[in-house]
Scaffold this motif. Structure first.
Motif, mmCIF file in Angstrom:
data_model
loop_
_atom_site.group_PDB
_atom_site.id
_atom_site.type_symbol
_atom_site.label_atom_id
_atom_site.label_comp_id
_atom_site.label_asym_id
_atom_site.label_seq_id
_atom_site.Cartn_x
_atom_site.Cartn_y
_atom_site.Cartn_z
ATOM 1 N N PRO A 112 0.795 -1.231 0.000
ATOM 2 C CA PRO A 112 0.000 0.000 0.000
ATOM 3 C C PRO A 112 0.825 1.278 0.000
ATOM 4 O O PRO A 112 0.313 2.343 -0.347
ATOM 5 C CB PRO A 112 -0.826 -0.119 1.298
ATOM 6 N N GLY A 113 2.115 1.185 0.381
ATOM 7 C CA GLY A 113 2.984 2.357 0.355
ATOM 8 C C GLY A 113 3.801 2.479 -0.911
ATOM 9 O O GLY A 113 4.609 3.399 -1.046
ATOM 10 N N GLY A 114 3.627 1.554 -1.860
ATOM 11 C CA GLY A 114 4.316 1.658 -3.142
ATOM 12 C C GLY A 114 5.544 0.795 -3.302
ATOM 13 O O GLY A 114 6.242 0.904 -4.313
ATOM 14 N N VAL A 115 5.841 -0.090 -2.346
ATOM 15 C CA VAL A 115 7.023 -0.951 -2.420
ATOM 16 C C VAL A 115 6.734 -2.143 -3.329
ATOM 17 O O VAL A 115 5.790 -2.903 -3.088
ATOM 18 C CB VAL A 115 7.430 -1.450 -1.021
ATOM 19 N N VAL A 116 7.540 -2.328 -4.371
ATOM 20 C CA VAL A 116 7.361 -3.423 -5.322
ATOM 21 C C VAL A 116 8.157 -4.645 -4.859
ATOM 22 O O VAL A 116 9.308 -4.530 -4.417
ATOM 23 C CB VAL A 116 7.805 -2.993 -6.733
ATOM 24 N N PHE A 117 7.542 -5.810 -4.977
ATOM 25 C CA PHE A 117 8.189 -7.068 -4.599
ATOM 26 C C PHE A 117 7.571 -8.180 -5.420
ATOM 27 O O PHE A 117 6.651 -7.961 -6.215
ATOM 28 C CB PHE A 117 7.999 -7.347 -3.094
ATOM 29 N N GLY A 118 8.091 -9.394 -5.265
ATOM 30 C CA GLY A 118 7.580 -10.510 -6.031
ATOM 31 C C GLY A 118 7.271 -11.716 -5.171
ATOM 32 O O GLY A 118 7.676 -11.804 -4.009
ATOM 33 N N LEU A 119 6.529 -12.648 -5.760
ATOM 34 C CA LEU A 119 6.276 -13.962 -5.177
ATOM 35 C C LEU A 119 6.870 -15.010 -6.114
ATOM 36 O O LEU A 119 6.852 -14.839 -7.335
ATOM 37 C CB LEU A 119 4.778 -14.238 -5.039
ATOM 38 N N ALA A 190 17.458 12.265 4.482
ATOM 39 C CA ALA A 190 18.793 11.964 3.975
ATOM 40 C C ALA A 190 18.741 11.296 2.603
ATOM 41 O O ALA A 190 19.723 11.309 1.857
ATOM 42 C CB ALA A 190 19.541 11.064 4.960
ATOM 43 N N PHE A 191 17.595 10.686 2.274
ATOM 44 C CA PHE A 191 17.437 10.107 0.943
ATOM 45 C C PHE A 191 17.145 11.224 -0.060
ATOM 46 O O PHE A 191 16.424 12.171 0.258
ATOM 47 C CB PHE A 191 16.297 9.087 0.935
ATOM 48 N N PRO A 192 17.680 11.108 -1.273
ATOM 49 C CA PRO A 192 17.424 12.155 -2.276
ATOM 50 C C PRO A 192 15.937 12.362 -2.484
ATOM 51 O O PRO A 192 15.163 11.396 -2.529
ATOM 52 C CB PRO A 192 18.094 11.594 -3.536
ATOM 53 N N PRO A 193 15.486 13.610 -2.625
ATOM 54 C CA PRO A 193 14.064 13.878 -2.866
ATOM 55 C C PRO A 193 13.570 13.115 -4.093
ATOM 56 O O PRO A 193 14.269 13.002 -5.105
ATOM 57 C CB PRO A 193 14.027 15.389 -3.109
ATOM 58 N N GLY A 194 12.382 12.590 -3.991
ATOM 59 C CA GLY A 194 11.793 11.871 -5.107
ATOM 60 C C GLY A 194 12.183 10.414 -5.196
ATOM 61 O O GLY A 194 11.678 9.695 -6.074
ATOM 62 N N THR A 195 13.082 9.952 -4.305
ATOM 63 C CA THR A 195 13.442 8.537 -4.328
ATOM 64 C C THR A 195 12.221 7.709 -3.964
ATOM 65 O O THR A 195 11.658 7.862 -2.882
ATOM 66 C CB THR A 195 14.568 8.230 -3.326
ATOM 67 N N PRO A 196 11.772 6.821 -4.848
ATOM 68 C CA PRO A 196 10.584 6.025 -4.533
ATOM 69 C C PRO A 196 10.911 4.951 -3.506
ATOM 70 O O PRO A 196 12.084 4.591 -3.312
ATOM 71 C CB PRO A 196 10.218 5.394 -5.879
ATOM 72 N N PRO A 197 9.918 4.418 -2.807
ATOM 73 C CA PRO A 197 10.169 3.309 -1.884
ATOM 74 C C PRO A 197 10.624 2.086 -2.683
ATOM 75 O O PRO A 197 10.240 1.905 -3.844
ATOM 76 C CB PRO A 197 8.813 3.072 -1.231
#
Length: 264
Positions: A112-119, A190-197
Motif C-alpha cells: 500500500p505504500g508503493g514498495v514493489v516485490f515478487g512472489l 537523507a534520501f534524495p528527494p523523489g526517491t521512490p520506496p
C-alpha cells in the motif's frame, strides 16, 4: 531441497535496458558469471556465484522500459492464495500469478505504500542456489516513507513477527519463528528527494572497500559508507543504470543482518 517457509526471500532479479552492461558491471563487482536462464525465457541471464544460481538480469518487455531496480521475491506455497491475501490487505497485483513453464509460478505486486516485490512458487527452479560466500544474496530491507503501511501489510500477508530495533532510527525486522528475514527502514530526508520506496537487496562480497572501488570505477555511485558494523562492513550503491543495491563483506556472522543506513 525442501521448500523454504512462506515469506522467505528466495530470489532476486532486475530489469535492465542494457543487459550486457549489467552483466559486465556485476560480474566485475560481485564476481558473477552468467549463463542463459533455464528455459531461455525472454533473454533472461542467470547470475551464478561459485557456479550456483544467485540472481537474474532481465531485458524489459516491449513497452515496459523504465528505471532499473532490483526486485526481491518471497517464497509462496500457493502463489494464487498469497496473491489473494495481497489484495485483501490493500496491495496491488502488477503481474500474475503466471506459470513460467515448469520453472515455477511468479507474481509481482506493490504494497500500500508503493514498495514493489515478487512472489515465487517453486517448480524446477527453487530459487537461490548460492546461499553464502561472495556473490550470494545476504539480506534485504524495505525502504519506505510510510512505514506504518508496510508494518501492517507484510506481517498480514506472510505471518511475520515484527520487532523494532535500534535507537533513534525507525527500523524493524520482520521474522519467521526466531529468524529475521527482512528489515524495514523509514526513509528520512537523507534520501534524495523523489526517491521512490523500494526493497534494498544486499549481496555478499569478500572485501567491501574493494567492491566499492570496483563499482565506482565502473560508473556506479556510492550512496552510503563503507562503514563498519557488528555484522561486517557494508556500503550502499547504485549501478550505472540506476538500480540500488548494497554490499556486505563476509566478516559478519552468518545470518546476521547488516544494520540499516540512515540514508543513501
Amino acid at each position: 531441497m525442501a521448500a523454504p517457509p512462506e515469506g522467505t526471500p528466495c530470489w532476486a532479479d532486475a530489469v535492465f535496458t542494457d543487459v550486457e552492461g549489467a552483466k559486465s558491471f556485476y560480474g566485475d563487482v560481485l564476481g558473477w558469471t552468467f549463463a542463459e536462464a533455464p528455459g531461455g525465457f525472454g533473454g533472461c541471464a542467470e547470475a551464478r556465484a561459485d557456479g550456483r544460481a544467485a540472481a537474474a538480469v532481465v531485458p524489459p518487455a516491449p513497452g515496459q522500459e523504465g528505471a532499473a531496480q532490483w526486485c526481491l521475491y518471497f517464497a509462496a506455497a500457493d502463489a494464487a492464495a498469497t496473491a489473494a491475501r495481497i489484495r485483501e490487505h490493500g496491495g496491488e497485483l502488477l503481474m500474475g500469478p503466471t506459470r513460467i513453464g515448469g520453472l515455477g509460478t511468479m507474481c509481482t505486486a506493490r504494497d500500500p505504500g508503493g514498495v514493489v516485490f515478487g512472489l515465487w512458487q517453486a517448480g524446477a527452479h527453487e530459487g537461490f542456489g548460492a546461499t553464502a560466500g561472495p556473490g550470494a544474496y545476504r539480506w534485504a530491507e524495505v525502504l519506505t516513507r510510510e512505514p506504518e503501511k508496510s508494518d501492517a501489510f507484510f506481517p498480514a500477508v506472510f505471518a511475520y513477527r515484527s520487532e523494532r530495533l535500534g535507537d533513534g532510527t525507525d527500523f524493524r525486522v520482520y521474522g519467521l519463528g526466531e529468524r529475521g528475514v527482512l528489515g524495514r527502514l523509514r526513509m528520512t530526508d537523507a534520501f534524495p528527494p523523489g526517491t521512490p520506496p523500494y526493497v534494498n537487496v544486499y549481496f555478499t562480497v569478500a572485501d567491501c572497500d574493494e567492491a566499492v572501488t570496483r563499482a565506482t570505477d565502473r560508473g556506479g555511485v556510492l550512496r552510503f559508507g563503507p562503514t563498519d558494523t557488528p555484522s561486517g562492513r557494508f556500503a550502499a550503491l547504485s549501478d550505472p543504470q540506476g538500480a540500488n543495491f548494497s554490499v556486505s563483506d563476509v566478516a559478519g556472522a552468518a545470518g546476521e543482518p547488516p544494520p540499516a543506513a540512515d540514508g543513501e
